[in-house]
Design an enzyme around this catalytic site. Structure first.
Site, PDB file in Angstrom:
ATOM      1  N   LYS A   1       0.822  -1.213   0.000  1.00 25.56           N
ATOM      2  CA  LYS A   1       0.000   0.000   0.000  1.00 25.56           C
ATOM      3  C   LYS A   1       0.862   1.272   0.000  1.00 25.56           C
ATOM      4  CE  LYS A   1      -4.050  -2.006   2.370  1.00 25.56           C
ATOM      5  NZ  LYS A   1      -4.900  -1.862   3.591  1.00 25.56           N
TER       6      LYS A   1
ATOM      7  N   TYR B   1     -12.677  -2.038  -3.445  1.00 29.66           N
ATOM      8  CA  TYR B   1     -13.107  -2.184  -2.044  1.00 29.66           C
ATOM      9  C   TYR B   1     -14.629  -2.146  -1.889  1.00 29.66           C
ATOM     10  CZ  TYR B   1      -8.559  -2.049   0.421  1.00 29.66           C
ATOM     11  OH  TYR B   1      -7.322  -2.341   0.948  1.00 29.66           O
TER      12      TYR B   1
ATOM     13  N   ARG C   1      -2.314 -14.260   4.648  1.00 34.01           N
ATOM     14  CA  ARG C   1      -3.009 -13.576   5.742  1.00 34.01           C
ATOM     15  C   ARG C   1      -2.195 -13.729   7.035  1.00 34.01           C
ATOM     16  NH1 ARG C   1      -7.128 -10.065   4.519  1.00 34.01           N
ATOM     17  NH2 ARG C   1      -7.361 -10.122   6.761  1.00 34.01           N
TER      18      ARG C   1
ATOM     19  N   THR D   1      -5.358  -6.887  10.978  1.00 39.06           N
ATOM     20  CA  THR D   1      -5.659  -5.622  10.279  1.00 39.06           C
ATOM     21  C   THR D   1      -5.085  -4.421  11.028  1.00 39.06           C
ATOM     22  OG1 THR D   1      -7.699  -6.624   9.460  1.00 39.06           O
ATOM     23  CG2 THR D   1      -7.543  -4.228   9.323  1.00 39.06           C
TER      24      THR D   1
ATOM     25  N   ARG E   1       2.621  -6.503   9.097  1.00 38.58           N
ATOM     26  CA  ARG E   1       1.946  -5.346   9.698  1.00 38.58           C
ATOM     27  C   ARG E   1       2.544  -4.971  11.054  1.00 38.58           C
ATOM     28  NH1 ARG E   1      -4.162  -6.924   7.660  1.00 38.58           N
ATOM     29  NH2 ARG E   1      -4.203  -5.544   5.866  1.00 38.58           N
TER      30      ARG E   1
ATOM     31  N   ASN F   1      -1.789   0.267   7.029  1.00 37.18           N
ATOM     32  CA  ASN F   1      -1.272  -1.023   7.515  1.00 37.18           C
ATOM     33  C   ASN F   1      -0.441  -1.778   6.465  1.00 37.18           C
ATOM     34  OD1 ASN F   1      -3.350  -1.810   5.881  1.00 37.18           O
ATOM     35  ND2 ASN F   1      -4.584  -2.733   7.497  1.00 37.18           N
TER      36      ASN F   1
ATOM     37  N   HIS G   1      -2.201  -5.323   1.619  1.00 39.54           N
ATOM     38  CA  HIS G   1      -3.507  -5.955   1.413  1.00 39.54           C
ATOM     39  C   HIS G   1      -3.277  -7.402   1.014  1.00 39.54           C
ATOM     40  CE1 HIS G   1      -7.530  -6.851  -0.142  1.00 39.54           C
ATOM     41  NE2 HIS G   1      -6.887  -7.466  -1.134  1.00 39.54           N
TER      42      HIS G   1
ATOM     43  N   GLU H   1      -9.839 -10.599  -7.430  1.00 34.31           N
ATOM     44  CA  GLU H   1      -8.882  -9.497  -7.258  1.00 34.31           C
ATOM     45  C   GLU H   1      -7.720  -9.601  -8.246  1.00 34.31           C
ATOM     46  OE1 GLU H   1      -9.803  -8.663  -2.517  1.00 34.31           O
ATOM     47  OE2 GLU H   1      -7.808  -9.374  -3.110  1.00 34.31           O
TER      48      GLU H   1
HETATM   49  N1  UDP Z   1      -9.677  -0.226   7.581  1.00 39.96           N
HETATM   50  C1  UDP Z   1      -9.730   1.014   8.194  1.00 39.96           C
HETATM   51  N2  UDP Z   1     -10.419   1.122   9.373  1.00 39.96           N
HETATM   52  C2  UDP Z   1     -11.049   0.078   9.961  1.00 39.96           C
HETATM   53  C3  UDP Z   1     -10.997  -1.173   9.331  1.00 39.96           C
HETATM   54  C4  UDP Z   1     -10.302  -1.298   8.132  1.00 39.96           C
HETATM   55  O1  UDP Z   1      -9.165   1.976   7.704  1.00 39.96           O
HETATM   56  O2  UDP Z   1     -11.644   0.257  11.030  1.00 39.96           O
HETATM   57  C5  UDP Z   1      -8.968  -0.359   6.306  1.00 39.96           C
HETATM   58  C6  UDP Z   1      -7.612  -1.050   6.470  1.00 39.96           C
HETATM   59  O3  UDP Z   1      -6.689  -0.416   5.608  1.00 39.96           O
HETATM   60  C7  UDP Z   1      -7.907  -2.455   6.009  1.00 39.96           C
HETATM   61  C8  UDP Z   1      -8.924  -2.217   4.899  1.00 39.96           C
HETATM   62  O4  UDP Z   1      -9.716  -1.144   5.403  1.00 39.96           O
HETATM   63  O5  UDP Z   1      -6.732  -3.099   5.561  1.00 39.96           O
HETATM   64  C9  UDP Z   1      -9.830  -3.370   4.578  1.00 39.96           C
HETATM   65  O6  UDP Z   1     -10.422  -3.833   5.770  1.00 39.96           O
HETATM   66  P1  UDP Z   1     -10.514  -5.395   6.070  1.00 39.96           P
HETATM   67  O7  UDP Z   1     -11.424  -5.558   7.244  1.00 39.96           O
HETATM   68  O8  UDP Z   1     -10.840  -6.129   4.828  1.00 39.96           O
HETATM   69  O9  UDP Z   1      -9.024  -5.727   6.574  1.00 39.96           O
HETATM   70  P2  UDP Z   1      -7.863  -6.593   5.893  1.00 39.96           P
HETATM   71  O10 UDP Z   1      -8.510  -7.677   5.090  1.00 39.96           O
HETATM   72  O11 UDP Z   1      -7.061  -5.641   5.052  1.00 39.96           O
HETATM   73  O12 UDP Z   1      -7.066  -7.122   7.055  1.00 39.96           O
HETATM   74 MG    MG Z   2     -10.030  -7.619   3.688  1.00 41.35          MG
END
Ligand code: UDP
Ligand code: MG
Length: 136
Positions: free
Chosen positions: A12, A52, A88, A94, A105, A115, A118, A129
């Site tokens: 990112k 997204y 993951r 996250t 992360r 973070n 992705h 994707e």
């Molecule tokens: N995100 C955010 N605030 C939140 C939750 C998520 O800004 O409270 C952002 C963060 O960059 C995250 C992305 O939204 O990576 C997608 O969220 P997801 O729950 O899918 O998390 P990921 O799969 O990236 O762990």
């Molecule tokens: Mg996600």
């Protein structure tokens, strides 16, 4: 049983901006991921909104789409046995505050929004994707 998978990874803007591209790719390679394709691009906000779309109703959606389109990103197809789950795990939680030691992360994430990486959350979404960014 063997389960060779592909998943989509994105380095990112916060990480590209800090020149962490090489270090993060090393972490993937050290875990046995093969980088099948990669490109550095900057996307439009409208593309981030499409990418997204599952988060459309979330309060952070607008900021998230602004952020993903705010600077260069590196998109990659990673391949490994159980790549989706393994990626993951290597990414970590996250919120970098909750991420385990040894994860990307934990090491590089700044905050829940910045973070650093992705990763697809299922084999099904990985295919969607991958198509989104590598539709040739
Ligand atoms: N995100 C955010 N605030 C939140 C939750 C998520 O800004 O409270 C952002 C963060 O960059 C995250 C992305 O939204 O990576 C997608 O969220 P997801 O729950 O899918 O998390 P990921 O799969 O990236 O762990
Ligand atoms: Mg996600």
């Amino acid at each position: 049983m063997s389960n060779l998978e592909q998943t989509l990874s994105i380095i990112k803007p916060d990480a590209v901006e800090r020149n962490l591209e090489v270090e993060i790719k090393e972490m993937f390679k050290n875990k046995g991921f093969q980088i099948l394709k990669e490109k550095k691009i900057q996307i439009e906000k409208s593309e981030a909104e499409k990418f997204y779309k599952v988060h459309e109703t979330k309060p952070f959606y607008n900021d998230l789409c602004d952020y993903l389109s705010s600077g260069p990103i590196v998109v990659m197809i990673l391949q490994k046995e159980n790549a989706v789950k393994e990626n993951r795990e290597l990414m970590g939680a996250t919120n970098p505050k909750d991420a385990d030691d040894g994860t990307i992360r934990k090491k590089y994430g700044i905050s829940i929004d910045k973070n650093s990486v992705h990763g697809s959350d299922s084999a099904y979404n990985a295919q969607i994707e991958i198509q989104f960014f590598f539709n040739d």
